[in-house]
Write an enzyme that holds these catalytic residues in place. Structure first.
Site, PDB file in Angstrom:
ATOM      1  N   GLN A 107       1.242  -1.380   0.399  1.00  0.00           N
ATOM      2  CA  GLN A 107       0.161   0.277   0.275  1.00  0.00           C
ATOM      3  C   GLN A 107       1.146   0.990  -0.357  1.00  0.00           C
ATOM      4  OE1 GLN A 107      -3.952   0.186   0.065  1.00  0.00           O
ATOM      5  NE2 GLN A 107      -3.699  -2.333  -0.347  1.00  0.00           N
ATOM      6  N   THR A 222       2.306   7.399  11.534  1.00  0.00           N
ATOM      7  CA  THR A 222       3.024   6.200  12.711  1.00  0.00           C
ATOM      8  C   THR A 222       4.168   6.574  12.968  1.00  0.00           C
ATOM      9  OG1 THR A 222       1.178   5.019  11.712  1.00  0.00           O
ATOM     10  CG2 THR A 222       2.615   4.148  13.170  1.00  0.00           C
ATOM     11  N   LEU A 223       4.612   6.660  14.482  1.00  0.00           N
ATOM     12  CA  LEU A 223       6.085   6.512  15.017  1.00  0.00           C
ATOM     13  C   LEU A 223       6.889   5.663  14.739  1.00  0.00           C
ATOM     14  CD1 LEU A 223       8.001   8.633  16.479  1.00  0.00           C
ATOM     15  CD2 LEU A 223       7.202   6.902  19.479  1.00  0.00           C
ATOM     16  N   TRP A 224       8.041   5.538  14.006  1.00  0.00           N
ATOM     17  CA  TRP A 224       9.118   4.542  14.158  1.00  0.00           C
ATOM     18  C   TRP A 224       9.394   3.562  15.416  1.00  0.00           C
ATOM     19  CZ3 TRP A 224       9.403   2.554   8.827  1.00  0.00           C
ATOM     20  CH2 TRP A 224      10.806   1.165   8.844  1.00  0.00           C
ATOM     21  N   ASP A 289      -7.435  -8.659   7.242  1.00  0.00           N
ATOM     22  CA  ASP A 289      -5.953  -8.895   6.689  1.00  0.00           C
ATOM     23  C   ASP A 289      -4.864  -8.859   7.571  1.00  0.00           C
ATOM     24  OD1 ASP A 289      -5.158  -8.029   3.691  1.00  0.00           O
ATOM     25  OD2 ASP A 289      -4.327  -6.379   4.068  1.00  0.00           O
ATOM     26  N   GLU A 294       4.239  -9.175  13.234  1.00  0.00           N
ATOM     27  CA  GLU A 294       5.283  -8.617  13.807  1.00  0.00           C
ATOM     28  C   GLU A 294       5.597  -8.826  15.314  1.00  0.00           C
ATOM     29  OE1 GLU A 294       5.176  -7.287   9.721  1.00  0.00           O
ATOM     30  OE2 GLU A 294       4.193  -6.813  11.492  1.00  0.00           O
TER      31      GLU A 294
END
Length: 409
Positions: A107, A222-224, A289, A294
């Site tokens: 996406q 979104t915070l890594w 989906d 992770e």
């Protein structure tokens, strides 16, 4: 005491213990676990409304350093986070130093670096709030507002396994293009008076760009997660085949969970219960989906299942995709703390809690009302499913006391 009286007393005690697991009692009553869960719920309620004007005034640390220190093996952020509003505000306002195409995936997204070197993922708006995504439950583009709503639902459920997300408006001409890489710049175009880009991903096409309104684009940030917490990717045991006419084993084998229980990391530790928690989370948001997930690397199965990539959610408020709950109804087990939280949310109104939490976000209103109403309906469905398991398996086999608090490094 006569034998008959002893037997009667023993049966009564067992019955009370069973009822204590099934029914969450308030105040000073109930089990110690129930009282602990009630205190945690009240803390969540007290911190639900965030201040839009929040700033970090009591520390020399950056918001990114604070958020990094929150992360542990079993949580992305702790139960009490007085700095959360200030960190989210920084995410939505900090200057963008660099912009690039997103990391690999199916996406459209962009990888941004904010002032201070913090990496974030930007997902652009593709649909209006009231748009209904038809077709398969995993159909359509990513929904940026779904990422925002899912993060706050994670807070409300007390899982604390979703990376921080906030809505943000960016000016594509003044915020992005001057700091964009050549690879990202090559995907910019205009449609009428609107600036657009299509990025680089498996399904990214020049014919299907994301477009702003003029130069302004709405999206989610979104915070890594910190680099010191490298991720490990796993195939979801209840993943779909995504092939027409071909079913996954779990879709036709009702005893599938017994096979999963024999496979690492589901044969020991918290991972299977995490998968079941996630199925409840995904059912509430309508996310069918989650084909992979992770965790943190080298965790021996003790790390949480991290609730990443929740954008295929809140697509069709009228569709309650029960198959998402397969881990729950096939394994017929759930954490006691999750069960207690669900019951408390039923009495308080889950939709009201999420509506309150989302008033903070710059994209407010984040969700259309039908999606909020769907949460209460789906919550009732989850509770009914657990009750069916309790009736068939008994409370001791269904409600599992599993509270793991691994220390931060």
């Amino acid at each position: 005491m006569k034998l008959k009286q002893r037997v009667v007393l023993l049966v009564a005690l067992l019955l009370l213990l069973g009822l204590g697991k099934i029914f969450l009692l308030d105040g000073s009553e109930g089990t110690a676990a129930s009282r602990r869960d009630l205190r945690a719920f009240r803390k969540m309620e007290a911190g639900l409304t965030l201040s839009r004007a929040a700033q970090l005034t009591h520390t020399l640390q950056s918001p990114w350093e604070i958020a990094s220190q929150w992360v542990g093996p079993r949580e992305v952020y702790p139960e009490e986070t007085p700095e959360l509003a200030a960190v989210l505000t920084s995410l939505s306002t900090a200057r963008i130093e660099r912009a690039d195409v997103g990391y690999k995936g199916t996406q459209l997204k962009a990888l941004l670096v904010l002032d201070g070197g913090q990496k974030v993922v930007f997902k652009p708006k593709r649909y209006n709030r009231d748009y209904v995504v038809e077709g398969e439950p995993y159909a359509g583009y990513d929904r940026h507002n779904a990422e925002v709503a899912a993060f706050h639902l994670d807070r409300i459920l007390g899982f604390r396994r979703a990376p921080l997300v906030v809505g943000r408006f960016v000016n594509l001409l003044t915020d992005i293009k001057p700091v964009a890489t050549d690879q990202l710049l090559s995907t910019f175009l205009t449609q009428g008076n609107n600036t657009c880009f299509y990025g680089k991903c498996y399904y990214c096409r020049e014919s299907e760009p994301a477009c702003g309104v003029g130069e302004s684009m709405e999206g989610s940030v979104t915070l890594w997660l910190p680099d010191v917490w490298p991720l490990q990717k796993h195939r979801h045991p209840w993943g779909r085949t995504y092939r027409e006419g071909k079913l996954a084993r779990w879709e036709y084998d009702e005893s599938y969970c017994e096979a999963v229980k024999k496979m690492p990391p589901y044969d020991a530790g918290p991972r299977l219960l995490d998968v079941i928690d996630t199925s409840i989370f995904d059912y509430l948001i309508g996310n069918a989906d989650r084909h992979h997930y992770e965790s943190f690397q080298d965790d021996g199965g003790a790390s949480m299942l991290i609730l990443l990539d929740n954008a295929k959610s809140f697509g069709n408020a009228a569709l309650d995709e029960r198959s998402i709950l397969a881990p729950l109804y096939q394994c017929c087990m759930v954490r006691l703390s999750t069960w207690n939280r669900l019951n408390l949310l039923r009495s308080r109104s889950l939709s009201a809690a999420l509506r309150q939490a989302l008033t903070f976000d710059p994209l407010q209103p984040v969700l259309a009302e039908p999606h909020l109403a769907a949460l209460d309906r789906r919550l009732a469905g989850v509770i009914a499913t657990v009750k069916q398991c309790i009736e068939s398996q008994g409370p001791d086999n269904t409600l599992i006391e599993d509270r793991i608090n691994l220390p931060h490094p």
